[in-house]
Design an enzyme around this catalytic site. Structure first.
Site, PDB file in Angstrom:
ATOM      1  N   ASP A  54       8.430   5.758 -11.313  1.00 34.61           N
ATOM      2  CA  ASP A  54       7.807   6.378 -12.489  1.00 34.61           C
ATOM      3  C   ASP A  54       8.451   7.706 -12.869  1.00 34.61           C
ATOM      4  O   ASP A  54       8.465   8.088 -14.042  1.00 34.61           O
ATOM      5  CB  ASP A  54       6.311   6.589 -12.242  1.00 34.61           C
ATOM      6  CG  ASP A  54       5.512   5.309 -12.439  1.00 34.61           C
ATOM      7  OD1 ASP A  54       6.127   4.254 -12.681  1.00 34.61           O
ATOM      8  OD2 ASP A  54       4.270   5.370 -12.340  1.00 34.61           O
ATOM      9  N   LYS A 114      -0.892  -4.392  -3.179  1.00 31.39           N
ATOM     10  CA  LYS A 114      -2.099  -3.953  -2.494  1.00 31.39           C
ATOM     11  C   LYS A 114      -2.409  -2.529  -2.934  1.00 31.39           C
ATOM     12  O   LYS A 114      -1.840  -1.568  -2.421  1.00 31.39           O
ATOM     13  CB  LYS A 114      -1.896  -4.040  -0.987  1.00 31.39           C
ATOM     14  CG  LYS A 114      -3.172  -4.016  -0.159  1.00 31.39           C
ATOM     15  CD  LYS A 114      -3.706  -2.628   0.020  1.00 31.39           C
ATOM     16  CE  LYS A 114      -4.892  -2.618   0.950  1.00 31.39           C
ATOM     17  NZ  LYS A 114      -5.460  -1.275   1.120  1.00 31.39           N
ATOM     18  N   SER A 125       0.809  -1.220   0.000  1.00 31.04           N
ATOM     19  CA  SER A 125       0.000   0.000   0.000  1.00 31.04           C
ATOM     20  C   SER A 125       0.844   1.274   0.000  1.00 31.04           C
ATOM     21  O   SER A 125       1.387   1.643  -1.024  1.00 31.04           O
ATOM     22  CB  SER A 125      -1.030  -0.040   1.128  1.00 31.04           C
ATOM     23  OG  SER A 125      -0.471   0.074   2.387  1.00 31.04           O
TER      24      SER A 125
END
Length: 544
Positions: A320, A334, A309
């Site tokens: 990214d 998750k 998470s």
């Protein structure tokens, strides 16, 4: 009082804990919605009628059933069965469980502030928490708590939960401790005034070398960003840190805003960090706030199959935007957002309301076909060879996503690291697991019989020069045998070196607290070593 000293002790197979993570891991808005703001559509009337029928059935059972029934337990079971048809992270939290969760995630509780282990049915203080009420009262590491408020607690096989119940209590109240120090025949009495005790989510922060710092975050609580910034301030201003290794291995997540606040320290203003979107939830973008205080040069983030998470949000944003290296193994996967709704019985409903996406648009949530298969996934990764690198990781989404510099990344049902570090299973056998469980108690007993002069005063000297004598492991084996671990010479040969490292780390913790524990373990950690080498090379311009 903190957790028992077993909890921060690093086990080098985080997936052992993964069975409990499917319930414990969550991210979401910090403030739950008020139930009065939930709007029901006309199609919801059927659900409301069904709820009324369930209450009617329960009333009939309560008034007419042949035997006495605990209707509260029956109602809880019905709720849990209802939620079982949803995803594994939508759960009902009982009032008792909710209190524990709130305490855990608030970053503090009220108690006396000691870390302890139970050794031979006796509570032994590992360390009083720095600045806490026990330290102020004079309680010292190694003290044995024999009585609490005149009640004998030594030699009575008291459960840890019962010990917590006796030592914790409202701020300002007092507890009397009868303590045996060393070999003194008489008990010392301490009156400790309970206070608010912080539960730290940053385990340790120290320098790996002259320019590289290391910070380990164990979860994202309401205090994590503050703790992270305090650690960063010390490393940058006092130690002149340039590069950072951020260890999120085994971190099950927590509050979303704490993760995005930490990420804001690593990016200029306006960078998209993560976004959430759901059937009834419009897209919501989370961007860096432009409040970066320090200029951190290069970053490496350590993840593994226990990173979930909020940990995946951090790793995904850094990957990214090509901000740093992601090192380790595929994360848990998750990518669901929960919001928490209070219930009239004092419990709560934690309901999945959206998915989160990395800046490139990747959904990190792994496939969910059934609860049993979902919960077995960590064990399957070990069995099928993914963690050791023997088999390739399947691509759950063949869509190619692109980082800011054009690197191709995929949605693997988790964050796939830039640099894979396999798990070492060479020492992980049944005998090792049994013996390692006895290490904290054995190390505390062993150290108690050693003169302090036998150990270096400085942690750096301890790390470089001190090693346990070979016979110490033989003593550990004998101790473990007394506790039910039947000796196995072949398996001992395979894990002996690891037991020596773990024993040294445990002694390091007893002598130098978490700095001693993690620095010893990291000296022999391939993921940390790889991260340091990568940081010397610079930013991740190409995949390696």
């Amino acid at each position: 009082m903190a957790s028992t000293s077993n909890s921060p002790f690093q086990i080098r197979l985080p997936l052992i804990l993964a069975a409990v993570l499917s319930v414990g891991m969550f991210i979401g808005q910090k403030l739950p919605r008020n139930e009065s703001f939930i709007h029901y559509s006309p199609g919801s009337r059927k659900a409301l009628n069904a709820a009324g029928s369930m209450d009617e059935v329960l009333r009939y059972i309560e008034s007419k059933y042949v035997d006495t029934i605990d209707t509260d337990a029956l109602r809880d079971a019905a709720i849990e069965e209802l939620l079982a048809g949803l995803d594994p992270h939508s759960v009902y939290i009982s009032p008792e469980e909710l209190r524990a969760v709130q305490e855990d995630m608030s970053g503090n509780f009220e108690g006396i502030g000691v870390e302890f282990i139970v050794l031979d049915d006796t509570i032994q203080v590992v360390s009083p928490l720095s600045g806490g009420p026990s330290e102020a009262a004079g309680v010292m590491a190694g003290d044995k708590i024999v009585t609490i408020n005149d009640t004998t607690v030594a030699g009575v096989k008291m459960e840890t939960a019962q010990i917590y119940g006796r030592l914790r209590g409202p701020k300002g109240t007092q507890v009397r401790l009868g303590v045996r120090r060393g070999r003194e025949p008489a008990l010392r009495e301490f009156v400790v005034t309970r206070d608010v005790i912080p539960v730290y989510s940053v385990d340790v922060a120290y320098m790996l070398n002259e320019q590289t710092g290391y910070i380990k975050v164990n979860r994202f609580t309401a205090r994590t960003h503050q703790e992270f910034m305090e650690a960063l301030t010390r490393l940058v201003e006092q130690e002149k840190m340039k590069d950072l290794v951020l260890d999120l291995r085994g971190n099950p997540g927590g509050y979303l805003n704490e993760a995005t606040d930490m990420l804001s320290q690593l990016f200029p203003e306006g960078k998209l960090l993560v976004y959430t979107e759901g059937r009834a939830e419009d897209r919501r973008n989370y961007k860096s706030n432009g409040r970066a205080r320090f200029d951190i040069r290069n970053i490496a983030v350590l993840i593994d199959e226990g990173s979930a998470s909020a940990s995946e949000i951090m790793a995904g944003a850094i990957q990214d935007h090509d901000r740093g290296w992601i090192v380790g193994r595929r994360s848990y996967g998750k990518g669901l957002v929960q919001e928490q709704y209070p219930l009239s019985n004092g419990g709560a409903l934690r309901l999945t309301v959206a998915r989160y996406f990395t800046p490139s648009g990747r959904s990190i949530q792994r496939a969910y076909t059934g609860r049993e298969e979902y919960e077995k996934d960590p064990q399957e990764r070990l069995k099928n060879g993914e963690l050791s690198g023997k088999t390739a990781i399947p691509v759950s989404d063949s869509t190619a996503y692109y980082t800011g510099q054009g690197r191709i990344v995929f949605a693997h049902g988790g964050i796939m690291p830039d640099v894979f570090v396999p798990i070492d299973t060479s020492y992980m056998n049944a005998y090792y697991i049994k013996v390692r469980q006895q290490l904290p108690q054995f190390a505390a007993r062993w150290l108690e019989n050693q003169p302090r002069s036998a150990f270096p005063e400085q942690l750096s000297t301890f790390r470089q020069n001190w090693q346990p004598a070979p016979q110490v492991i033989d003593e550990l084996v004998a101790y473990a045998e007394q506790e039910g671990a039947t000796p196995d010479p072949a398996q001992l040969a395979a894990c002996r070196r690891e037991l020596q490292t773990q024993f040294k780390a445990r002694i390091g913790k007893l002598l130098f607290q978490n700095d001693g524990l993690y620095s010893v373990l990291n000296d022999d950690d391939p993921a940390v070593e790889k991260a340091v080498r990568l940081l010397r090379d610079g930013a991740p311009l190409v995949k390696r």
